[in-house]
Design an enzyme around this catalytic site. Structure first.
Site, PDB file in Angstrom:
ATOM      1  N   GLU A 149      -3.720 -12.930   0.890  1.00  0.00           N
ATOM      2  CA  GLU A 149      -3.955 -13.477   2.228  1.00  0.00           C
ATOM      3  C   GLU A 149      -4.186 -14.993   2.242  1.00  0.00           C
ATOM      4  OE1 GLU A 149      -7.003 -11.012   3.989  1.00  0.00           O
ATOM      5  OE2 GLU A 149      -5.846  -9.183   3.653  1.00  0.00           O
ATOM      6  N   ASN A 190       0.308 -11.432  -1.571  1.00  0.00           N
ATOM      7  CA  ASN A 190       0.159 -10.312  -0.643  1.00  0.00           C
ATOM      8  C   ASN A 190      -0.479 -10.806   0.657  1.00  0.00           C
ATOM      9  OD1 ASN A 190       0.137  -7.319  -0.257  1.00  0.00           O
ATOM     10  ND2 ASN A 190      -2.088  -7.541  -0.299  1.00  0.00           N
ATOM     11  N   HIS A 226      -0.449  -3.216   7.891  1.00  0.00           N
ATOM     12  CA  HIS A 226      -1.489  -2.572   8.700  1.00  0.00           C
ATOM     13  C   HIS A 226      -1.017  -2.683  10.153  1.00  0.00           C
ATOM     14  CE1 HIS A 226      -4.218  -2.046   5.374  1.00  0.00           C
ATOM     15  NE2 HIS A 226      -4.188  -3.338   5.081  1.00  0.00           N
ATOM     16  N   GLU A 254       0.111  -1.865   1.819  1.00  0.00           N
ATOM     17  CA  GLU A 254      -1.140  -1.346   2.395  1.00  0.00           C
ATOM     18  C   GLU A 254      -0.857  -0.631   3.722  1.00  0.00           C
ATOM     19  OE1 GLU A 254      -4.279  -4.281   2.544  1.00  0.00           O
ATOM     20  OE2 GLU A 254      -3.595  -5.265   0.708  1.00  0.00           O
ATOM     21  N   ASP A 256      -0.633   1.517   6.909  1.00  0.00           N
ATOM     22  CA  ASP A 256      -1.223   2.501   7.825  1.00  0.00           C
ATOM     23  C   ASP A 256      -0.839   2.096   9.244  1.00  0.00           C
ATOM     24  OD1 ASP A 256      -3.102   0.379   8.336  1.00  0.00           O
ATOM     25  OD2 ASP A 256      -4.554   1.272   6.967  1.00  0.00           O
TER      26      ASP A 256
END
Length: 335
Positions: A149, A190, A226, A254, A256
């Site tokens: 990030e 990432n 996300h 990651e 979801d």
């Protein structure tokens, strides 16, 4: 006759009932389908049994136990017990590991954030942390999220103790230290909100180009994903391909897809379609090597604790029952 036609049509439209998520991913030419996990969850025997189901999961990520606060709580004092437990879990089932993460602005011990270190000292600290962490797991990791990030949503570099002291050099220092510690692990940057084209994904493209020009090792871009129900970016596949065109691989790291609670049949159907869209985008881009869920069950999802009134983001519910999203993932790999 009609019954026969309907059955034949169903066989075409529906994913195979025998397929599972990782077997379908590998049949589509990918290295893995996997999931994050965390140490407290490993006390749940039913959870652990599914975690070791390699037909669904061929890769694990430690959600928290390899982060800086967990691995170097005091300067120069390292502890790897939590991360080792998850690596051992993966190795017992022949699963790949993604390391997460080396340098991030969050979950830092106070000695890092409040140390008031000068550039030279902090450079040495970053180098030592990355070399020691990656070196401890050398030969055991498929990849590492070395930098996590680094950007704000507008594409500017995030203000952090690292950027504020070292400028962008913290990125190259960390990547070079990671490569020195493990010559085989794939080294990633990432981030979130880089799923579609825009200012933040453009910043990632420019950073990777710059690193390559400087000869800094960089092997992959991690797209966190996300996502919010019904809001999968229309440019996802194009953007994944844009990253791959830089000469690096890409992974969805990651995944979801959260919704406003309560879950309804309509929302679950939309979530199924959204998961299918994401997976199909990875399938369509040859340089997308795999997909990782940010845990597979709503029981242990991070979403409700972070986004008030939202949840039901995972392909299994809180009782470990598969949701329509599971079929959406299969369809994404198979169609």
């Amino acid at each position: 006759m009609w019954a026969t036609s309907i059955l034949a049509l169903s066989a075409v439209l529906l994913p195979s009932v025998d397929a599972q998520l990782n077997t379908a991913a590998q049949a589509a030419g990918k290295l893995y389908f996997g999931t994050a996990t965390d140490n407290p969850e490993l006390s749940n025997s039913a959870y652990v049994a599914q975690l070791g189901n390699t037909q669904d999961f061929h890769q694990l990520t430690a959600a928290n136990s390899m982060k800086w606060d967990a691995t170097e709580p005091s300067r120069g004092v390292f502890t790897f017990s939590g991360g080792d437990t998850i690596v051992n879990q993966a190795q017992a089932h022949g699963q790949l590991m993604r390391g997460h993460n080396c340098v991030w602005h969050n979950q830092l011990p106070s000695w890092v954030t409040s140390g008031n270190f000068d550039n030279a000292t902090l450079t040495s600290i970053v180098d030592n942390h990355c070399r020691t962490l990656v070196g401890h797991y050398s030969g055991k990791m498929y990849s590492w999220d070395v930098i996590n990030e680094p950007f704000n949503d507008d594409g500017s570099f995030r203000q952090s103790v690292f950027f504020n002291t070292m400028g962008t050099s913290y990125i190259s220092v960390a990547l070079r230290a990671a490569r020195a510690a493990d010559s085989r692990a794939k080294l990633y940057i990432n981030d979130f909100n880089i799923e579609g084209t825009g200012a933040k994904s453009t910043a990632m493209v420019n950073l990777v180009r710059s690193l390559k020009t400087q000869g800094v090792p960089i092997d992959g871009i991690g797209v966190q994903a996300h996502l919010i129900l019904g809001q999968v970016p229309s440019t996802l596949q194009t953007n994944l391909q844009q990253f791959v065109n830089l000469g690096v691989e890409v992974a969805i790291t990651e995944l979801d897809i959260r919704m406003t609670l309560p879950a309804t049949s309509d929302k679950l159907a939309q979530q199924q379609r959204d998961y299918q869209t994401v997976i199909h985008a990875c399938k369509a881009v040859s340089g997308c090597v795999g997909v990782t869920l940010w845990d597979w069950t709503d029981k242990f999802s991070w979403v409700p604790g972070t986004f008030s009134g939202q949840g039901a983001a995972c392909p299994w519910d809180e009782n470990f029952v598969k949701k329509p999203a599971y079929s959406g993932i299969l369809a994404g790999w198979q169609t």
